[in-house]
Design an enzyme around this catalytic site. Structure first.
Site, PDB file in Angstrom:
ATOM      1  N   GLY A 197      32.993  28.408  33.372  1.00  0.00           N
ATOM      2  CA  GLY A 197      32.914  27.479  32.239  1.00  0.00           C
ATOM      3  C   GLY A 197      33.729  27.866  31.017  1.00  0.00           C
ATOM      4  O   GLY A 197      33.471  27.353  29.927  1.00  0.00           O
ATOM      5  N   ASN A 254      36.853  27.137  30.343  1.00  0.00           N
ATOM      6  CA  ASN A 254      37.601  25.961  29.869  1.00  0.00           C
ATOM      7  C   ASN A 254      36.665  24.963  29.192  1.00  0.00           C
ATOM      8  O   ASN A 254      37.023  24.381  28.170  1.00  0.00           O
ATOM      9  CB  ASN A 254      38.342  25.288  31.031  1.00  0.00           C
ATOM     10  CG  ASN A 254      39.679  25.948  31.295  1.00  0.00           C
ATOM     11  OD1 ASN A 254      40.617  25.807  30.511  1.00  0.00           O
ATOM     12  ND2 ASN A 254      39.753  26.713  32.378  1.00  0.00           N
ATOM     13  N   ARG A 256      28.128  13.336  50.573  1.00  0.00           N
ATOM     14  CA  ARG A 256      29.006  13.674  49.445  1.00  0.00           C
ATOM     15  C   ARG A 256      29.166  12.455  48.535  1.00  0.00           C
ATOM     16  O   ARG A 256      29.157  12.550  47.307  1.00  0.00           O
ATOM     17  CB  ARG A 256      30.378  14.094  49.992  1.00  0.00           C
ATOM     18  CG  ARG A 256      31.249  14.754  48.963  1.00  0.00           C
ATOM     19  CD  ARG A 256      32.683  14.851  49.418  1.00  0.00           C
ATOM     20  NE  ARG A 256      33.365  13.575  49.263  1.00  0.00           N
ATOM     21  CZ  ARG A 256      34.618  13.358  49.601  1.00  0.00           C
ATOM     22  NH1 ARG A 256      35.324  14.315  50.154  1.00  0.00           N
ATOM     23  NH2 ARG A 256      35.176  12.186  49.411  1.00  0.00           N
ATOM     24  N   HIS A 301      44.668  22.972  36.193  1.00  0.00           N
ATOM     25  CA  HIS A 301      45.006  23.768  37.374  1.00  0.00           C
ATOM     26  C   HIS A 301      45.840  24.970  36.938  1.00  0.00           C
ATOM     27  O   HIS A 301      46.761  24.828  36.124  1.00  0.00           O
ATOM     28  CB  HIS A 301      45.787  22.918  38.383  1.00  0.00           C
ATOM     29  CG  HIS A 301      46.114  23.669  39.628  1.00  0.00           C
ATOM     30  ND1 HIS A 301      45.158  23.954  40.590  1.00  0.00           N
ATOM     31  CD2 HIS A 301      47.259  24.236  40.054  1.00  0.00           C
ATOM     32  CE1 HIS A 301      45.723  24.657  41.557  1.00  0.00           C
ATOM     33  NE2 HIS A 301      46.997  24.850  41.258  1.00  0.00           N
TER      34      HIS A 301
HETATM   35  C1  GRF Z   1      40.451  27.782  35.904  1.00  0.00           C
HETATM   36  O1  GRF Z   1      41.416  28.717  36.242  1.00  0.00           O
HETATM   37  C2  GRF Z   1      40.919  26.385  36.191  1.00  0.00           C
HETATM   38  O2  GRF Z   1      42.293  26.223  35.996  1.00  0.00           O
HETATM   39  C3  GRF Z   1      40.582  26.231  37.645  1.00  0.00           C
HETATM   40  O3  GRF Z   1      39.356  26.878  37.805  1.00  0.00           O
HETATM   41  C4  GRF Z   1      39.220  27.889  36.799  1.00  0.00           C
HETATM   42  C5  GRF Z   1      37.956  27.585  36.064  1.00  0.00           C
HETATM   43  O4  GRF Z   1      37.666  28.589  35.123  1.00  0.00           O
HETATM   44  N1  GRF Z   1      40.580  24.838  38.016  1.00  0.00           N
HETATM   45  P1  GRF Z   1      36.527  28.351  34.051  1.00  0.00           P
HETATM   46  O5  GRF Z   1      35.261  27.986  34.828  1.00  0.00           O
HETATM   47  O6  GRF Z   1      36.970  27.240  33.152  1.00  0.00           O
HETATM   48  O7  GRF Z   1      36.368  29.643  33.323  1.00  0.00           O
END
Ligand code: GRF
Length: 206
Positions: A15, A17, A68, A112
């Site tokens: 989490g 991000n 799903r 990503h």
């Molecule tokens: C990040 O590297 C994002 O780019 C990828 O998964 C990871 C998530 O990290 N899609 P976080 O949970 O946001 O720390």
């Protein structure tokens, strides 16, 4: 005053991000409201982060649904009920199906950890190292039917250093993720992103 954009985040894990987005909104840097954090994992640290920030933390248990599609439908309903106008997929580890993609087309952003279209899918940083790339980075893009294929909004590059491990490279990439994801949400919230086929034009501030 027009109503503020309501943002929902999908996250399966750490989490960081999500937290960067929450902080950017809290600090007034992004004109939006963080409406809800949705996770498919009961133990996701992202849920704790949401609670710590006073944001609704919603665990939607995949085991409670027969398919799903049904799980995804429940998530879509939860987002709609909260008036979410933009979904941020921040480390959400499930494939999102056609119903979700269609419903949130042009309103769902994914982050990503590579310079797409290089190194899509899992372990992007490991792929970059194994390929011997000298530069990698991060991409924010609109979600579409493919895996990490949608129209690109923002990218930032980072060097791959000779001594890098997956961990050190991931850390360097993560720093730019935390910068460009809130920036992309800000541009969206300001109505400055225009989709034109595969391309995303960024309009000047009005
Ligand atoms: C990040 O590297 C994002 O780019 C990828 O998964 C990871 C998530 O990290 N899609 P976080 O949970 O946001 O720390």
């Amino acid at each position: 005053m027009p109503e503020l954009l309501r943002v929902g985040v999908l996250a399966s894990g750490r989490g960081s991000n999500f937290e960067a987005l929450a902080k950017a909104i809290e600090s007034g840097g992004v004109p939006a409201v963080m409406a809800v954090l949705v996770s498919d994992r009961a133990t996701a640290p992202a849920l704790e982060i949401a609670r710590a920030h006073g944001i609704e933390a919603l665990f939607v248990d995949p085991k409670q649904y027969p398919s799903r599609e049904a799980h995804e439908k429940a998530i879509m309903a939860a987002l709609d009920e909260r008036g979410v106008g933009l979904v941020c997929q921040a480390g959400y580890m499930r494939i999102l199906g056609p119903a979700y993609i269609e419903h949130f087309r042009g309103r769902a952003l994914n982050i990503h950890p590579s310079l797409l279209p290089a190194f899509p899918g899992l372990h992007a940083q490991r792929q970059a190292l194994e390929h011997g790339a000298k530069v990698t980075g991060a991409t924010v893009h609109f979600a579409d039917e493919g895996v990490d294929t949608g129209p690109i909004v923002l990218q930032a590059a980072v060097p791959v250093l000779p001594d890098d491990t997956e961990e050190t490279l991931s850390r360097r990439v993560l720093e730019v993720e935390h910068r460009i994801f809130p920036e992309a949400v800000r541009l969206f919230a300001e109505g400055r992103l225009a989709l034109d086929g595969r391309r995303v034009h960024i309009r000047e501030r009005a």
